[in-house]
Design an enzyme around this catalytic site. Structure first.
Site, PDB file in Angstrom:
ATOM      1  N   LEU A 239     116.003 -27.042 -16.073  1.00 22.04           N
ATOM      2  CA  LEU A 239     117.185 -27.046 -16.938  1.00 22.04           C
ATOM      3  C   LEU A 239     117.356 -28.407 -17.585  1.00 22.04           C
ATOM      4  O   LEU A 239     117.770 -28.511 -18.741  1.00 22.04           O
ATOM      5  CB  LEU A 239     118.432 -26.672 -16.134  1.00 22.04           C
ATOM      6  N   TYR A 240     117.053 -29.470 -16.824  1.00 28.05           N
ATOM      7  CA  TYR A 240     117.116 -30.818 -17.394  1.00 28.05           C
ATOM      8  C   TYR A 240     116.256 -30.898 -18.647  1.00 28.05           C
ATOM      9  O   TYR A 240     116.699 -31.377 -19.699  1.00 28.05           O
ATOM     10  CB  TYR A 240     116.649 -31.842 -16.360  1.00 28.05           C
ATOM     11  N   ALA A 241     115.014 -30.426 -18.549  1.00 27.82           N
ATOM     12  CA  ALA A 241     114.105 -30.447 -19.695  1.00 27.82           C
ATOM     13  C   ALA A 241     114.661 -29.612 -20.844  1.00 27.82           C
ATOM     14  O   ALA A 241     114.570 -30.003 -22.011  1.00 27.82           O
ATOM     15  CB  ALA A 241     112.734 -29.929 -19.277  1.00 27.82           C
TER      16      ALA A 241
END
Length: 429
Positions: A239-241
């Site tokens: 999700l960070y990416a």
């Protein structure tokens, strides 16, 4: 050992030649409108459900305990943002008390630029480390406003008080694995916070040029190496990416519609003194010294996971190069007057190192044998390797990494021993 001894060394003003650079049926229209409305409602509900409540440590500007505005506050803000050299930049640095933010802010101030910091001092990792960095910034003449990029009232106030020529946007929710525990914080900070900053910036007259931190994580599940800015970034592994990839798309939109000059920097595994405790090199050092077992991941084919470790001073030089070559925004007060610069660069070291070798270097520097536990790489967002192609950054902003991993880790361990143990002993160098 004085903490000031470990401030990043920074070259003189970093100047490089700037880069020039439907259907007609009513029922169908209605169904499309309903679909889009449903999608927006779903996204709004997702944000409300997953966005974390305000941390007890995060103070609202409506809280009477927060002192902002008034002559004394404005004097501090203006003094910090005032350039000390002729032709110096006036830069707002968000996430200023973070790892990269602290080093960039001090480097800018050292060469004579005006710098105003902004940070919310959240509790993703020990706020004491952030407060210690704030002390470094204050001693360097950088005032840090305590506030959040999602606070439009505060941002507008800062832009009213100071005419920023540039914004260095480093505030973000970092970490790959933490996204599985608190996804809302990534949406709130990396997407909503970025949009809020862009909104305030595009309304400014004149608009500042913006440089912001993207991430090598956007390359996700790509198998072609080294990673190039021309490679697709449509397979995020976390999700960070995904939020960093979304940020790049949002930035392009504001560039296209409002004429904001925008430069994105894809950082590759940054390390060094004053670093983040959630990074492997940092907690490996901590656990090795305590005699604890460290977990070293391996790829499905039993190979070692590798990273393109990039020393903080090299990243700082890349950030300054991007700021110095950023062309002016072309809009004013939210209205575009012509095409504006939009760039994306990799900032890496170009020499991936297996994590097993990282551990071996730390063992040598700490003079202690690590207790290793080898485990398969979990499906929690981590990828097997990262490797940067930096040709574009070399050509256009003069980026050239200089520090190898062992040299950089020597500097980190020296800082760590001084900061956390008070030891003046110089490990093995």
């Amino acid at each position: 050992m004085s903490h000031l001894d470990d401030l990043p060394s920074t070259p003189g003003k970093y100047k490089v030649v700037p880069y020039g650079v439907l259907h007609n049926h009513r029922y169908l229209r209605l169904s499309k409108l309903t679909l889009w409305a449903s999608l927006f409602l779903a996204l709004f509900l997702f944000y409300l459900v997953l966005s974390p409540p305000a941390s007890p440590s995060r103070r609202s500007l409506n809280d009477s305990s927060v002192k902002y505005g008034g002559s004394h506050w404005e004097k501090q803000v203006r003094k910090s943002a005032r350039p000390r050299s002729r032709g110096g930049l006036t830069v707002l640095v968000t996430g200023a008390a973070g790892f990269v933010g602290t080093h960039v802010s001090i480097a800018l101030r050292r060469r004579g630029d005006g710098v105003l910091g902004l940070d919310n001092f959240n509790r993703y990792y020990d706020p004491k480390l952030k407060r210690a960095r704030q002390g470094l910034l204050e001693r360097s003449g950088v005032f840090v406003v305590e506030g959040d990029v999602n606070d439009a009232v505060l941002l507008r106030k800062l832009f009213d008080v100071v005419l920023f020529t540039h914004v260095m946007h480093l505030a973000a929710q970092a970490g790959v694995r933490y996204a599985m525990q608190n996804p809302g914080s990534y949406v709130n900070s990396n997407i909503a916070g970025f949009v809020n900053l862009l909104e305030v910036s595009k309304a400014a007259s004149p608009q500042p040029a913006l440089v912001w931190a993207s991430s090598s994580s956007v390359y996700g599940l790509n198998t072609k190496v080294p990673f190039s800015e021309k490679d697709p970034t449509d397979q995020p592994a976390s999700l960070y990416a995904a939020t960093k990839k979304a940020g790049e798309g949002i930035a392009h939109t504001y560039n296209h519609i409002y004429g904001l000059s925008l430069t994105g920097l894809r950082f590759f595994t940054v390390y060094g003194p004053w670093g983040r405790p959630d990074m492997a090199y940092f907690f490996f050092t901590k656990d090795i010294l305590k005699g604890k077992t460290i977990t070293v991941f391996e790829s499905p084919d039993k190979g070692s996971v590798a990273r393109d470790f990039t020393y903080i001073d090299d990243i700082v030089r890349g950030c300054l190069g991007a700021l110095d070559t950023a062309e002016k925004s072309t809009g004013s007060g939210g209205k575009k007057k012509g095409p504006a610069m939009f760039r994306i660069y990799n900032l890496g070291n170009t020499s991936p190192v297996p994590v097993t070798k990282l551990v071996t270097i730390l063992e040598k520097l700490l003079k202690m044998k690590a207790k290793r536990k080898i485990m398969p790489l979990p499906r929690n967002g981590d990828v097997e390797f990262t490797h940067a192609n930096i040709t574009l950054a070399q050509t256009e902003i003069g980026y050239k990494p200089e520090v190898d991993l062992e040299t950089g880790l020597k500097k980190f361990v020296k800082w760590y021993m001084g900061f956390y143990t008070g030891s003046k002993k110089k490990s093995s160098w």
